[in-house]
Each structure stands twice: as C-alpha cells, then as structure tokens.
Design a protein around this motif. Structure first.
Motif, PDB file in Angstrom:
ATOM      1  N   GLY A 155      35.342  42.658  38.019  1.00  0.00           N
ATOM      2  CA  GLY A 155      35.762  44.063  38.043  1.00  0.00           C
ATOM      3  C   GLY A 155      36.543  44.380  39.303  1.00  0.00           C
ATOM      4  N   LYS A 156      36.963  45.659  39.454  1.00  0.00           N
ATOM      5  CA  LYS A 156      37.653  46.059  40.679  1.00  0.00           C
ATOM      6  C   LYS A 156      36.633  46.104  41.807  1.00  0.00           C
ATOM      7  CE  LYS A 156      40.831  49.560  42.537  1.00  0.00           C
ATOM      8  NZ  LYS A 156      41.390  48.586  43.483  1.00  0.00           N
ATOM      9  N   ILE A 157      36.989  45.512  42.948  1.00  0.00           N
ATOM     10  CA  ILE A 157      36.027  45.431  44.047  1.00  0.00           C
ATOM     11  C   ILE A 157      36.751  45.610  45.380  1.00  0.00           C
ATOM     12  CG2 ILE A 157      36.250  42.879  44.121  1.00  0.00           C
ATOM     13  CD1 ILE A 157      32.912  44.565  44.704  1.00  0.00           C
ATOM     14  N   ASP A 158      36.157  46.376  46.283  1.00  0.00           N
ATOM     15  CA  ASP A 158      36.645  46.437  47.657  1.00  0.00           C
ATOM     16  C   ASP A 158      35.538  46.033  48.598  1.00  0.00           C
ATOM     17  OD1 ASP A 158      39.445  47.385  48.036  1.00  0.00           O
ATOM     18  OD2 ASP A 158      38.752  48.971  46.667  1.00  0.00           O
ATOM     19  N   LEU A 228      37.792  38.480  52.844  1.00  0.00           N
ATOM     20  CA  LEU A 228      37.876  39.396  53.985  1.00  0.00           C
ATOM     21  C   LEU A 228      37.809  40.847  53.509  1.00  0.00           C
ATOM     22  CD1 LEU A 228      40.652  37.640  56.071  1.00  0.00           C
ATOM     23  CD2 LEU A 228      38.285  38.048  56.809  1.00  0.00           C
ATOM     24  N   PRO A 229      37.426  41.748  54.415  1.00  0.00           N
ATOM     25  CA  PRO A 229      37.431  43.173  54.046  1.00  0.00           C
ATOM     26  C   PRO A 229      38.804  43.615  53.556  1.00  0.00           C
ATOM     27  CG  PRO A 229      36.263  42.848  56.099  1.00  0.00           C
ATOM     28  CD  PRO A 229      36.852  41.521  55.738  1.00  0.00           C
ATOM     29  N   THR A 230      38.796  44.414  52.481  1.00  0.00           N
ATOM     30  CA  THR A 230      40.042  44.998  51.967  1.00  0.00           C
ATOM     31  C   THR A 230      40.218  46.422  52.505  1.00  0.00           C
ATOM     32  OG1 THR A 230      38.811  45.702  50.006  1.00  0.00           O
ATOM     33  CG2 THR A 230      40.035  43.644  49.837  1.00  0.00           C
ATOM     34  N   ILE A 231      39.112  47.000  53.011  1.00  0.00           N
ATOM     35  CA  ILE A 231      39.172  48.312  53.668  1.00  0.00           C
ATOM     36  C   ILE A 231      38.518  48.153  55.025  1.00  0.00           C
ATOM     37  CG2 ILE A 231      38.376  50.721  53.623  1.00  0.00           C
ATOM     38  CD1 ILE A 231      38.270  50.504  50.534  1.00  0.00           C
TER      39      ILE A 231
END
Ligand SMILES: [Zn+2]
Ligand SMILES: [Zn+2]
Length: 403
Positions: A155-158, A228-231
């Motif tokens: 699914g979409k994930i951040d 890695l972090p996307t936000i």
C-alpha cells in the motif's frame, strides 16, 4: 538500545522464525509438496536436494507455525503497544495508533520478518486498516531495520523521522547493521562453549535456540535494503485525523541527536522510543547532560500512558521521572569524578547501584532489573544490574561534552 559488545549482558540471555520472502514455490500445500516429491520434477533428486526441499517446505509453514514475537496491549481507545518478546537480536516495541481509515506504527524492530509478523498480528488482533505511516523514533538498528516489510506490504506508505535521524540513518545504518552481524560469530562461540559445559538439557536447548535465532538473522539480513524516511522534519510534524491528532515532536538531544516522540493529546498517550523506557538507558550515542532536560520538556505534554521503546507500558509518568533522575545523578557523579582525575575503573568502584539515590527510589533498581530479565533472553539468574551501570559510566564518561 544499540550495540552488542557492551550491551550483551543486557540482551544476551530467548525466538525468530524468519518468514522467507513470499515465493510461490514455498506456498505449495503439503499434499502438492509430496506429490512433487514422488513424481515430476524431483523424481531424480539426490538425498541432499530432497533435504533442501523438505527444509523449504518447513519454511513455508513458518508464518503460521512460528512463535509470536509481540504481545499487543491496549493503552487507550485506538492506541496499542506491541511489546517485543525476548529475542537474540533485540526488537523494539511498536506503538500502534488506529486512525479512521488507516494506521500509524511507531518503530520497526531489527528485521523485516519481525515487522511482517507485527503487520499480520495487527490485522488479526486490532484492525483491517492498512499501515499508512511508520515513524522511526531514532536511527538505531533495532528500530528501523523492519521498514522494508512495510514498503513490501504494497500500500501507500511514508516513513517519518526527524531530519537528524534521516541523516544518521543514511550515514550509519549500514555500518550498524554490519556491526550487529559481526558480533554473531563470537556470540555463537560463547553459546556453544556454554552449551558444552552445561549439564542441564534446558540450558543446552536455550543456547541452541539463541544460536538458531542468530543464524536466521544473519541469513535474513543478506537481502536487507534500507528504507530511508520519506518525510523528515525539524521540530514537529502533525497527522490530523478524525479519530485523533498525532504530534510527532523533537524536543532536543537525548538518547540520540534525533529522538522524536509521538504524542496523542486526545488519548493522553505518548510513544517515546528509547528516550524513555523501562531498561537502563543506552547512552553510547547519547547526550547525558541534555537528556534529562529533554525528558522534562516531553513530560510537560499532557499524557499519562507511555508506550516505550523497550519494556512494559507505563501507566503514569513516575518511571519517566525515575529514569530521568538516574541519568542526571549518574552524570553528576561521573562528571565530578572525571574532573577530580578519577579513571573509569575508579568510578565503577565507587558509583554503585547501592550508592545511587535514584536507584533506591521507588524500587527503581528492581523495576529495571525485572524488565531487562523479562524482555531480553535469559537463562538462569539475572545479571547484576551493576554491569549495566558500569557500561553507563563508560558511556557518560565519553559523552560528557556532548550538548
Ligand atoms: Zn532500542
Ligand atoms: Zn536506541
């Protein structure tokens, strides 16, 4: 928690069935498996090849037959804490916040299979909503190496973290993973020697299980990729949902340069990573003089319950205060001793569990010992808490100047 050599006494004393990557070959039913053995492709297979296929079939059963890695405890309405059971390669706890149509998970353990097992457990025990955000409270390997499983879930994930944590992950994650792998051969040797000397069948089985977990980790991490972090944010990041708000906040240097907490004002609950938990603090990457002040700032938030990075759920702020006072007292003692020219060995002789007021307050030393015994692999009597205090003395001594 972090490195091995220094922390082994804490963590080195109990189960992983790494879930192999989904592979159509492994998902055959038992009947199909035996059919393929008796006819068709494997008709001419050697004994070794047959053994390999039998092992593959055993691995196919792992997702259902493997031991549970977490105990999920309800903290408040829509807020849960997944308490990590003892494992040879330590897993962080996870906080789980259930939003109106998705889920926020805080921290991701030491390996993708552990995160995959939690994803399955969330579906089974809490909600069918998909995980939309993963917060990494800090860069340590036991909190980030499972990110990959969330990325693989489809699914979409951040992935959310502070800017310093994103930098530290990008600079150090590969090296820290390697450090965890480099420790394994000598840990296995130690366990083999221990099993060889022991007359107890239970102790031998304990050692064998630890070795099995380490080998499984070693093998799983061969295909590890870092997510890695996307936000990444500076001071705070807000997730506003109909169910509640989640304030992801940086309050200053503490356990690392980038620790964040996830605070839910409506539910009066917070997830704290390793800044606040039920073990002795791990200070090797920490800021001993700043850490208590950062905790004071976090304590101002309106919460009672804490889902910590390790150990049990806190129902009130009282253990936060115990931990804060321990870090402050230890730091004062190490600092004044260091100024007076004392060596680390001198300090380890004079700064004892019995001599620390913070350890004697509110049964704190027993609380920490009991948590470390329960949530890390142990067989036989608990290691003396002084071992951990001695490690903290070294860490504080080396990090006094870090502000
Ligand atoms: Zn940790
Ligand atoms: Zn940590």
């Amino acid at each position: 928690m972090e490195t091995k050599a220094e922390r082994r006494f804490l963590y080195m004393r109990n189960h992983v069935h790494p879930q192999s990557h989904p592979h159509h070959h492994y998902s055959q039913s038992r009947r199909d498996f035996f059919r393929s053995l008796t006819g068709g492709a494997l008709a001419g297979a050697s004994i070794l090849e047959l053994a390999w296929h039998r092992a593959a079939w055993a691995r196919a059963l792992v997702p259902t037959a493997g031991p549970q890695l977490f105990d999920i405890e309800k903290v408040a309405e829509g807020v849960y804490c997944a308490l990590a059971r003892a494992q040879a390669e330590i897993n962080s706890n996870a906080a789980i916040f259930v939003n109106s149509s998705d889920v926020v998970v805080v921290d991701a353990h030491s390996k993708p299979s552990a995160a995959a097992s939690l994803i399955a457990q969330i579906k089974k025990e809490i909600t069918p909503h998909p995980v939309r955000y993963v917060v990494n409270t800090h860069f340590h390997w036991d909190h980030i190496q499972g990110n990959q499983a969330y990325a693989a879930a489809g699914g979409k994930i951040d992935f959310i973290a502070s800017e310093p944590t994103r930098q530290l992950m990008s600079d150090l994650a590969q090296q820290r993973l390697q450090a965890s792998l480099d420790e394994i051969p000598k840990q296995i040797d130690t366990l083999r020697v221990r099993a060889g000397k022991s007359t107890s069948a239970d102790e031998k089985a304990f050692c064998e299980e630890q070795i099995r977990q380490m080998l499984a980790y070693q093998s799983e991490m061969k295909t590890f990729t870092l997510e890695l972090p996307t936000i990444a944010f500076g001071k705070s990041h807000l997730i506003k949902d109909e169910a509640h708000e989640l304030h992801i906040e940086f309050h200053g240097h503490a356990h690392t340069a980038g620790d964040v907490v996830v605070f839910c004002p409506q539910k009066r609950a917070v997830a704290t990573g390793d800044m606040i938990h039920g073990f002795l603090p791990f200070i090797r990457d920490g800021f001993p003089k700043t850490w208590p002040k950062t905790m004071d700032s976090v304590a101002q938030l309106g919460f009672d319950k804490i889902c910590p990075g390790h150990g049990p759920v806190h129902q009130t702020q009282e253990r936060l205060i115990n931990m804060r006072n321990y870090i402050e007292e230890l730091t004062e003692k190490v600092e004044s001793g260091k100024k007076a020219g004392q060596s680390i060995a001198d300090l380890q002789r004079t700064i004892t569990v019995a001599s620390l007021k913070s350890m004697q307050s509110n049964g704190y030393s027993k609380y920490v010992s009991d948590n470390q015994f329960k949530y890390t692999p142990n067989f036989g009597p608990a290691a003396p808490l002084q071992n951990g205090v001695n490690t903290n003395i070294v860490e504080v001594f080396n990090n006094l100047e870090k502000m």
